[in-house]
Design an enzyme around this catalytic site. Structure first.
Site, PDB file in Angstrom:
ATOM      1  N   HIS A 175      -4.143   3.590  -3.509  1.00 39.65           N
ATOM      2  CA  HIS A 175      -4.252   2.967  -2.184  1.00 39.65           C
ATOM      3  C   HIS A 175      -3.352   1.738  -2.068  1.00 39.65           C
ATOM      4  O   HIS A 175      -2.581   1.599  -1.118  1.00 39.65           O
ATOM      5  CB  HIS A 175      -5.707   2.588  -1.902  1.00 39.65           C
ATOM      6  CG  HIS A 175      -5.877   1.690  -0.721  1.00 39.65           C
ATOM      7  ND1 HIS A 175      -5.999   2.162   0.564  1.00 39.65           N
ATOM      8  CD2 HIS A 175      -5.897   0.339  -0.619  1.00 39.65           C
ATOM      9  CE1 HIS A 175      -6.096   1.141   1.401  1.00 39.65           C
ATOM     10  NE2 HIS A 175      -6.045   0.027   0.699  1.00 39.65           N
ATOM     11  N   HIS A 184     -27.531 -13.878  26.805  1.00 39.30           N
ATOM     12  CA  HIS A 184     -26.422 -13.672  27.740  1.00 39.30           C
ATOM     13  C   HIS A 184     -25.687 -14.969  28.084  1.00 39.30           C
ATOM     14  O   HIS A 184     -24.709 -14.946  28.817  1.00 39.30           O
ATOM     15  CB  HIS A 184     -26.932 -13.039  29.042  1.00 39.30           C
ATOM     16  CG  HIS A 184     -27.222 -11.575  28.926  1.00 39.30           C
ATOM     17  ND1 HIS A 184     -27.982 -11.051  27.901  1.00 39.30           N
ATOM     18  CD2 HIS A 184     -26.845 -10.525  29.694  1.00 39.30           C
ATOM     19  CE1 HIS A 184     -28.068  -9.744  28.057  1.00 39.30           C
ATOM     20  NE2 HIS A 184     -27.386  -9.394  29.127  1.00 39.30           N
ATOM     21  N   ASN A 196      -7.678  11.907   3.413  1.00 40.18           N
ATOM     22  CA  ASN A 196      -7.460  11.953   1.955  1.00 40.18           C
ATOM     23  C   ASN A 196      -8.720  11.632   1.165  1.00 40.18           C
ATOM     24  O   ASN A 196      -8.698  11.582  -0.066  1.00 40.18           O
ATOM     25  CB  ASN A 196      -6.297  11.039   1.544  1.00 40.18           C
ATOM     26  CG  ASN A 196      -6.559   9.577   1.883  1.00 40.18           C
ATOM     27  OD1 ASN A 196      -7.695   9.147   2.012  1.00 40.18           O
ATOM     28  ND2 ASN A 196      -5.490   8.807   2.030  1.00 40.18           N
ATOM     29  N   LEU A 208      -8.204  -2.365  11.007  1.00 42.19           N
ATOM     30  CA  LEU A 208      -8.376  -0.918  11.157  1.00 42.19           C
ATOM     31  C   LEU A 208      -9.105  -0.581  12.451  1.00 42.19           C
ATOM     32  O   LEU A 208     -10.034  -1.270  12.852  1.00 42.19           O
ATOM     33  CB  LEU A 208      -9.120  -0.359   9.943  1.00 42.19           C
ATOM     34  CG  LEU A 208      -8.357  -0.528   8.624  1.00 42.19           C
ATOM     35  CD1 LEU A 208      -9.239  -0.138   7.430  1.00 42.19           C
ATOM     36  CD2 LEU A 208      -7.076   0.285   8.610  1.00 42.19           C
ATOM     37  N   GLU A 248     -16.788  -2.663  25.484  1.00 41.76           N
ATOM     38  CA  GLU A 248     -15.975  -3.884  25.621  1.00 41.76           C
ATOM     39  C   GLU A 248     -14.805  -3.906  24.640  1.00 41.76           C
ATOM     40  O   GLU A 248     -13.681  -4.276  24.987  1.00 41.76           O
ATOM     41  CB  GLU A 248     -16.830  -5.138  25.405  1.00 41.76           C
ATOM     42  CG  GLU A 248     -17.886  -5.394  26.462  1.00 41.76           C
ATOM     43  CD  GLU A 248     -19.185  -4.648  26.199  1.00 41.76           C
ATOM     44  OE1 GLU A 248     -19.284  -3.952  25.157  1.00 41.76           O
ATOM     45  OE2 GLU A 248     -20.114  -4.755  27.024  1.00 41.76           O
ATOM     46  N   HIS A 261       0.840  -1.206   0.000  1.00 45.50           N
ATOM     47  CA  HIS A 261       0.000   0.000   0.000  1.00 45.50           C
ATOM     48  C   HIS A 261       0.873   1.253   0.000  1.00 45.50           C
ATOM     49  O   HIS A 261       1.248   1.745   1.068  1.00 45.50           O
ATOM     50  CB  HIS A 261      -0.894  -0.001   1.239  1.00 45.50           C
ATOM     51  CG  HIS A 261      -1.780  -1.205   1.335  1.00 45.50           C
ATOM     52  ND1 HIS A 261      -1.332  -2.414   1.802  1.00 45.50           N
ATOM     53  CD2 HIS A 261      -3.080  -1.389   1.004  1.00 45.50           C
ATOM     54  CE1 HIS A 261      -2.325  -3.303   1.766  1.00 45.50           C
ATOM     55  NE2 HIS A 261      -3.399  -2.693   1.278  1.00 45.50           N
TER      56      HIS A 261
HETATM   57  C1  LIG Z   1     -11.023  -4.173  10.218  1.00 44.75           C
HETATM   58  C2  LIG Z   1     -10.526  -4.052   8.819  1.00 44.75           C
HETATM   59  N1  LIG Z   1     -11.419  -4.080   7.800  1.00 44.75           N
HETATM   60  C3  LIG Z   1     -10.992  -4.014   6.515  1.00 44.75           C
HETATM   61  C4  LIG Z   1      -9.663  -3.921   6.230  1.00 44.75           C
HETATM   62  C5  LIG Z   1      -9.183  -3.910   4.789  1.00 44.75           C
HETATM   63  N2  LIG Z   1      -8.719  -2.568   4.429  1.00 44.75           N
HETATM   64  C6  LIG Z   1      -7.428  -2.237   4.455  1.00 44.75           C
HETATM   65  S1  LIG Z   1      -7.145  -0.651   4.053  1.00 44.75           S
HETATM   66  C7  LIG Z   1      -8.784  -0.365   3.813  1.00 44.75           C
HETATM   67  C8  LIG Z   1      -9.265   0.991   3.397  1.00 44.75           C
HETATM   68  C9  LIG Z   1      -8.822   2.005   4.335  1.00 44.75           C
HETATM   69  O1  LIG Z   1      -8.993   3.270   3.835  1.00 44.75           O
HETATM   70  P1  LIG Z   1      -8.118   4.448   4.417  1.00 44.75           P
HETATM   71  O2  LIG Z   1      -8.003   4.317   5.877  1.00 44.75           O
HETATM   72  O3  LIG Z   1      -8.680   5.717   3.884  1.00 44.75           O
HETATM   73  O4  LIG Z   1      -6.694   4.157   3.831  1.00 44.75           O
HETATM   74  P2  LIG Z   1      -6.016   4.864   2.564  1.00 44.75           P
HETATM   75  O5  LIG Z   1      -6.884   4.574   1.384  1.00 44.75           O
HETATM   76  O6  LIG Z   1      -5.925   6.302   2.873  1.00 44.75           O
HETATM   77  O7  LIG Z   1      -4.688   4.185   2.457  1.00 44.75           O
HETATM   78  C10 LIG Z   1      -9.522  -1.515   4.051  1.00 44.75           C
HETATM   79  C11 LIG Z   1     -10.986  -1.613   3.923  1.00 44.75           C
HETATM   80  C12 LIG Z   1      -8.760  -3.895   7.326  1.00 44.75           C
HETATM   81  N3  LIG Z   1      -7.447  -3.816   7.170  1.00 44.75           N
HETATM   82  N4  LIG Z   1      -9.234  -3.925   8.587  1.00 44.75           N
END
Ligand SMILES: Cc1ncc(C[n+]2csc(CCOP(=O)(O)OP(=O)(O)O)c2C)c(N)n1
Length: 680
Positions: free
Chosen positions: A276, A487, A201, A135, A425, A44
């Site tokens: 990306h 639960h 961005n 993320l 949690e 990336h």
């Molecule tokens: C929990 C989770 N869901 C999905 C992904 C797959 N994923 C990696 S980067 C991304 C997009 C993120 O967008 P952004 O934060 O704007 O990154 P940029 O395009 O600026 O590099 C996704 C969906 C992940 N890494 N973690």
């Protein structure tokens, strides 16, 4: 027709930097990122290229660190929550001169065995403070790190602990639900030394973020009590001013929204989702070289720029020495305690706390819920181990997580050792990881076992990072009764046991609970989860010895009598006493029967084959009982064994009625035993 969802490609890909030298330094990050992704044919590049200016200002002008001593306790922490942009971090580590990040590691980006995996992984290389990639986890863990810093500061003072936690995060981090829990908790706790940078961005994988989100992020952060700034993330002066301002705000965390261009420098992909991920291609890189005026070959940094970066990596040495002097000048007892805590060594004699709890349980011999036993153990443990930092996601009285002398941590007052995480949690679990990673504190926190689902991504990371985060999960079965199937955990134990390296403990009485806590404390590199009963359980162990029988994961609680073992009953937690009762009946019927308690399958699997065989016994006649799904028990039951447990979701009702309804009873065990004895 242009794709309406694509944002307009900025006309000016390279807005001028006020500080041209800084732009050159930032371009080192950009080209290393492009080159590594191109060579790996995956990765990336967009985020590292977009955030390079911010990273350069931060590292050159503010970050207090010393590449020669990556573990310096009072270093500033840098967290890349948008972990897919890992090349940003690896570039910084190489450029600033971390010894274990030579250029060859960048050339081996994303290869098996390299220090540069797809997403940053804790312990793979120095300077990677935590594993990020899912993320939102990074920002949530950073809240724990920043909290740990303040708690340590409250104990040891500015001279010994006083640093910042800086976090980069992308649109994706902020879209994730966990970000809300983290933001809310950090704002509430007034974590002024937490400074985050949003890579605004407007692009994620599917295209423009406007496809899926229209939140006013600035207002969202403000509403949670944050100090918010908005800048052009390529305006080097603005970046510097914003960081300066953020550092001066003491009682609010800061969010600096940085408008950036993803893939800054790419001729055709900049500003689009094509920047990306994935290898940019030779033509795109050639275009970027022209635009950014870069002539060095791939993976080569011009000497003058590398020297400047190396100086950035070494500039912290003075601060580090000053800090080391302050530590050596600190009062001897404070200094000794500070050093002990940071080394992770437990206070000498802490095991006496476990022994005292055991004695108490045996002397009283009263039935006790294992959650209550856990609370009693914690009372002793906290008195012996002051770095324990407890907490609960708003279930303190149910989880029994607060020791008698634990004072709560409050916004702006961090002298306590108990955190009210609120009904968050996921945020709690991630924050606890951050606390464990910060060092100096040992976090544990509670909720109901059923809601481990809400913590699972952070539990998984704790296990992956091999850190001692302890999840205290009470109300661990249908035994919680009237709250009903929403639960009552059923599949959770199996799902948690499936997580590699996670020690899932399910103690069967108060003494085993003490033993399991002892094991938690003894293993600094193991994430642990305690599954504890709501309902009282009889005391099954009254041996005076302090041998930790749970340490081998499973053991023979009661051996067969009156001849060679013909039947083995296996059980955990709140069903252990049912197996004991069933054994009595079967022994009376002349069946030599052993009861095996298995509080931790992971530890049992680590034992040698001879021990495992001796515990499980020669006979194929086995019955396992656990008020949960069977998944995993087949391993011990073979084709002839029988399982007594749950095959459906539970039901609301008084505990005895619920156990009877699902036929998890002494009688059911005896019936199953008779059947297996017939075929075995
Ligand atoms: C929990 C989770 N869901 C999905 C992904 C797959 N994923 C990696 S980067 C991304 C997009 C993120 O967008 P952004 O934060 O704007 O990154 P940029 O395009 O600026 O590099 C996704 C969906 C992940 N890494 N973690």
């Amino acid at each position: 027709m242009p794709d309406a969802n694509l944002p307009r490609v900025p006309e000016k890909h390279v807005p001028a930097a006020q500080d041209p030298q800084l732009r050159k330094l930032a371009n080192c990050i950009r080209f290393l990122s492009m080159d590594a992704v191109q060579k790996a044919k995956s990765g990336h590049p967009g985020a590292p290229m977009g955030m390079a200016d911010i990273a350069t200002v931060l590292f050159r002008d503010f970050m207090r660190f010393d590449a020669a001593d990556p573990h310096w306790v009072d270093r500033d922490r840098f967290i890349l929550s948008n972990g897919h942009g890992s090349m940003l971090l690896y570039s910084l580590l190489y450029l600033t001169g971390y010894r274990d990040m030579p250029i060859e590691q960048l050339e081996r980006f994303r290869q098996v065995g390299s220090k540069t995996p797809g997403h940053p992984e804790y312990r793979h290389a120095d300077g990677i403070e935590l594993t990020t990639g899912p993320l939102g986890q990074g920002i949530a863990e950073s809240v724990g790190m920043a909290l740990a810093e303040r708690i340590m500061n409250a104990t040891f003072g500015d001279a010994l602990i006083n640093h910042f936690t800086y976090v980069f995060m992308g649109d994706g981090c902020l879209m994730e639900g966990i970000s809300q829990e983290a933001i809310s908790l950090a704002g509430h706790l007034k974590l002024g030394r937490l400074i985050t940078f949003w890579d605004n961005n407007s692009i994620s994988i599917d295209g423009a973020t406007s496809l899926s989100v229209s939140d006013n992020e600035l207002e969202r952060f403000r509403a949670s009590g944050w100090h918010v700034l908005e800048i052009d993330g390529h305006d080097t002066d603005a970046i510097r001013d914003a960081i300066r301002t953020a550092r001066s705000v003491v009682d609010q965390p800061s969010m600096i929204a940085c408008k950036t261009i993803i893939g800054f420098g790419f001729p055709t992909k900049a500003g689009t989702q094509k920047a990306h991920s994935d290898a940019p291609g030779e033509d795109e890189i050639a275009g970027a070289r022209k635009i950014l005026d870069w002539s060095a070959p791939p993976f080569v940094i011009p000497d003058d720029l590398l020297a400047e970066w190396r100086a950035i990596g070494a500039k912290g040495v003075t601060s580090r020495h000053e800090w080391a002097n302050r530590v050596s000048e600190a009062p001897a007892s404070l200094r000794a305690e500070f050093e002990r805590r940071n080394s992770g060594e437990l206070p000498s004699g802490w095991k006496r706390a476990i022994a005292a709890a055991r004695r108490e349980f045996i002397e009283s011999a009263k039935p006790l819920a294992t959650r209550q036993a856990s609370g009693a153990v914690l009372n002793h443990l906290f008195a012996a181990i002051p770095e324990l930092l407890g907490g609960s996601a708003d279930l303190t009285p149910s989880n029994n997580t607060r020791a008698v002398n634990q004072v709560e941590v409050r916004p702006g007052d961090y002298a306590g050792s108990y955190v009210h995480y609120g009904v968050r949690e996921h945020g709690m679990a991630a924050a606890m990881n951050g606390i464990a990673l910060h060092g100096g504190l040992i976090p544990y926190g509670g909720t109901f076992l059923c809601f481990s689902d809400y913590c699972r991504p952070a539990i998984r990371l704790a296990a992956m990072m091999r850190i001692r985060t302890t999840f205290v999960m009470t109300h661990d079965s249908i035994g919680l009764g009237e709250d009903g199937p929403t639960h009552q955990p059923v599949e959770h134990l199996a799902a948690l046991r499936a997580i590699p390296h996670l020690a899932v403990y399910r103690p069967g009485d108060a003494v085993e609970t003490a033993e399991c806590w002892e094991l938690v404390m003894e293993q600094p590199r193991r994430a642990a989860l305690l599954a504890l009963s709501r309902q009282p359980l009889p005391l099954l162990r009254s041996d005076a010895s302090t041998d930790n029988k749970s340490a081998r994961g499973a053991y023979v609680l009661l051996d067969a009598e009156g001849g060679a073992r013909r039947l083995t009953l296996l059980a955990t937690g709140s069903e252990l006493h049912l197996a004991v009762q069933a054994r009595e009946i079967l022994q009376r019927e002349g069946v030599p029967t052993a009861v095996v308690s298995m509080p931790c399958r992971l530890l049992f699997e680590e034992q040698d084959a001879a021990y495992r065989k001796s515990v499980l016994g020669e006979t194929a006649a086995r019955v396992a009982v656990e008020a949960a799904v069977e998944l995993g028990w087949e391993r011990y039951l073979g084709v002839d064994g029988r399982f007594i447990g749950m095959h459906d979701f539970g039901e609301s009702g008084p505990i005895d009625d619920v156990y009877a309804k699902f036929d998890i009873t002494t009688d059911a065990i005896v019936r199953a035993a008779r059947q297996v004895l017939e075929v075995a």
